[in-house]
Write a protein that holds these residues in place. Sequence first.
Motif, mmCIF file in Angstrom:
data_model
loop_
_atom_site.group_PDB
_atom_site.id
_atom_site.type_symbol
_atom_site.label_atom_id
_atom_site.label_comp_id
_atom_site.label_asym_id
_atom_site.label_seq_id
_atom_site.Cartn_x
_atom_site.Cartn_y
_atom_site.Cartn_z
ATOM 1 N N GLN A 60 0.830 -1.204 0.000
ATOM 2 C CA GLN A 60 0.000 0.000 0.000
ATOM 3 C C GLN A 60 0.868 1.259 0.000
ATOM 4 O O GLN A 60 0.560 2.230 -0.668
ATOM 5 N N PHE A 118 1.795 10.264 -4.444
ATOM 6 C CA PHE A 118 1.179 10.981 -3.325
ATOM 7 C C PHE A 118 2.287 11.547 -2.432
ATOM 8 O O PHE A 118 3.358 10.950 -2.313
ATOM 9 N N LEU A 172 -4.039 -2.543 -4.930
ATOM 10 C CA LEU A 172 -5.150 -1.579 -5.026
ATOM 11 C C LEU A 172 -5.486 -1.105 -3.627
ATOM 12 O O LEU A 172 -5.228 -1.793 -2.644
ATOM 13 N N PHE A 173 -6.094 0.081 -3.538
ATOM 14 C CA PHE A 173 -6.494 0.592 -2.230
ATOM 15 C C PHE A 173 -7.854 -0.009 -1.871
ATOM 16 O O PHE A 173 -8.851 0.319 -2.503
ATOM 17 N N HIS A 231 -9.942 0.341 0.485
ATOM 18 C CA HIS A 231 -10.996 1.156 1.093
ATOM 19 C C HIS A 231 -11.615 2.124 0.099
ATOM 20 O O HIS A 231 -12.452 2.932 0.479
ATOM 21 N N MET A 232 -11.207 2.034 -1.150
ATOM 22 C CA MET A 232 -11.760 2.934 -2.158
ATOM 23 C C MET A 232 -12.425 2.114 -3.265
ATOM 24 O O MET A 232 -11.967 1.015 -3.587
ATOM 25 N N GLU A 278 -8.193 9.161 -7.557
ATOM 26 C CA GLU A 278 -7.610 9.798 -6.370
ATOM 27 C C GLU A 278 -6.279 10.494 -6.672
ATOM 28 O O GLU A 278 -6.095 11.669 -6.326
ATOM 29 N N ALA A 279 -5.358 9.781 -7.308
ATOM 30 C CA ALA A 279 -4.040 10.384 -7.555
ATOM 31 C C ALA A 279 -4.105 11.552 -8.547
ATOM 32 O O ALA A 279 -3.545 12.615 -8.261
ATOM 33 N N ARG A 312 -5.630 14.443 -6.428
ATOM 34 C CA ARG A 312 -4.861 14.944 -5.276
ATOM 35 C C ARG A 312 -3.450 15.362 -5.667
ATOM 36 O O ARG A 312 -2.893 16.276 -5.079
ATOM 37 N N VAL A 313 -2.858 14.630 -6.598
ATOM 38 C CA VAL A 313 -1.454 14.889 -6.917
ATOM 39 C C VAL A 313 -1.325 15.903 -8.048
ATOM 40 O O VAL A 313 -0.517 16.806 -7.990
ATOM 41 N N ARG A 349 -5.238 2.366 -13.167
ATOM 42 C CA ARG A 349 -4.825 3.324 -12.147
ATOM 43 C C ARG A 349 -3.473 3.945 -12.497
ATOM 44 O O ARG A 349 -3.270 5.153 -12.342
ATOM 45 N N ALA A 350 -2.556 3.112 -12.977
ATOM 46 C CA ALA A 350 -1.241 3.642 -13.356
ATOM 47 C C ALA A 350 -1.370 4.571 -14.565
ATOM 48 O O ALA A 350 -0.746 5.629 -14.616
ATOM 49 N N MET A 405 -2.371 8.483 -14.389
ATOM 50 C CA MET A 405 -1.393 9.540 -14.129
ATOM 51 C C MET A 405 -0.619 9.932 -15.386
ATOM 52 O O MET A 405 0.312 10.729 -15.329
#
Lengths: 220, 258
Positions: free
Chosen positions: A113, A122, B102-103, B105-106, B114-115, B118-119, B163-164, B167
Motif C-alpha cells: 500500500q 502521493f 489496489l487501495f 478502502h476505495m 484519487e491520484a 490529489r497529486v 490506475r497507473a 497519471m
Amino acid sequence: MEFGEIVSVLLQGAIVTIQIVAMALPLAVVMAFGFGLIRLYAPSPFKQIAIIYIEFFRGTSALIQLYWIYFVLPFFGITIDAMTAAVVALGLNIGSYGTEVVRGAIQSVPKGQYEASIALNFTASQRLWRIIMPQALVNMIPPFGNLAIELVKATSLVSLITIGDLTFKAKSLADTTLQVGEIFGVVLVFYFVIAQCLVFFIRRLEKHLSKGLGRGGIAS
Amino acid sequence: MSAPIIEFHNVKKCFGDTVIFSDFNFKVEENEIVSIIGPSGSGKSTLLRILMTLEGIDGGYINVAGESLWHMLWQGQYVPANSKHLHKMRNHLGMVFQHFNLFPHMTVKRNITEAPMRVKGVSRQEAEAFAEKLLALVGLADKADSYPNDLSGGQKQRVGIARALAMKPSILLLDEITSALDPELVDEVLDVIRNLVKEESFTMLLVTHEMYFAREISDRVCFFDQGAIVEEGDPEVIFTQPKEERTKAFLNAYIGQS
C-alpha cells in the motif's frame, strides 16, 4: 432504603462515571494518535519522549498515578481539582496503551500500500492520511474498544480521590444501609450497561469504517 | 536519435552484504518496449523498483528523461535527491505491481481518480471522465463502483493498469503483472497491454515470466542473471538463437515446463 431510592442515588454516581469516561476517552485518543505518530515518524529525541511516556504510564499503577496527580502535585505548587485529576490520570494511562494500538495498526497495513501510493506520487502526508490511516483505523477499532471498556472499569479508582462516582456512591450507600446485595447488584448492571453502550457504538463505527475492506481485512 | 529516456550508469545496489548490481549499465530509448527475463533473484524487479524510487541506489547514477533520478544539482554539485526532486521525477513513471496493491478502502473509480485529483490537481469531473475511458479500455466499465475485494485477480490487475495510466506516465513499469494470477486469468490482463501498445506509443519496461508474451510484444528482450544482462537483443533472435549458454539453459527450462 427502598430500591427506587437506591437506584436514583446510584444513577447520580453513574452520571459522574459517564462524565469522566466522556472526557478521558477523547484525551486518551488524542494521546494515542499524537504519541503513536511521533513514535513512528518523528525524529529521535521526540521518539524518546514518546517511549518514556508510554513506558511510564503503562508500567506504573493507575491508582498511584491518580494519587500523584491529585495528592502529590500540590506539593510542587500544581493544584488541580479532583475531576480534572481523574480525567488527566485516566486519559494519560489509557492513552499510553492506545499509542501502541495506533502504532501496531499503522504497521500492519501491507507494505504494498505504501509502495503503490509512492508510485502514484502521493505526498508523504497524503500517503498517511488518505491511504494508510483509513485502513489502519479499521485495525485499531477492536483494541480501542477493549481500552474504552478498560477505561470504564478503571474509573472506579476515582472514588479514592473523593469523587462521587458510581463506586463511591455505592460504597457510602452500603456503609449506611447495609443493603449490599441490592446496591452492588445495581452497580454491576450500571457498569455493564455503560460498557455495552460503548460496545454498540464501537461496532457501528467499525462497520462504517470497514466499507470495502470485507471481513477478511485488507488483502488486495 | 534523441537521448535515451532511461540510462543507468555504473549503478551499484546492495541489500546488506548481498550485491544485486555492482556496475550496472542499461539504456532504454523513448517508446521502446523492453522485456526483462531471467531467473528469480537476478535483480529484475529491483531494477524496476529503483526506477520507481521504491529502492535507493548505492552508487552510480540514473537518468530519466535527461534528468538525474536519484540526484539533484545543488550549488553546482550533484547531491542525493530530496523528496521534492523525487516527487517531480516520479511524474515520468507509472508502475503496475505483481500483487496489484489496489487501495481496498476505495471504489474502483476512486482508486483511479484519487491520484490525478490529489497529486495533479485535475478536477473531479475530468478525472472521472478519464477514469471511465480507462475502465472501458480495460473492459471494466461496469465495475466503477465496486470495491477491489469484490473483483477477481484478473479484474484487479486490469484496474491496477488503469490506475497507473490515469497519471499519464511516459514510462510504464510492469512488475510481473500476471505472476499472482490463476493461469486462466493471465490472458485477459495481457490483452489489455496488447491493446494498449497498439493504440498508443509507450516506453514500457516489463519484468515477466510469460515468454510468449515477451517475444510477441517487445522491441528488445534482456536476459538477466546475477545482476547483469547476459544477453539482449531482438526477441526473435533471443528466443530462437540465443548465443549464451546461460540463456539457452534458462529458455530450455521454460520450454520444458510448458
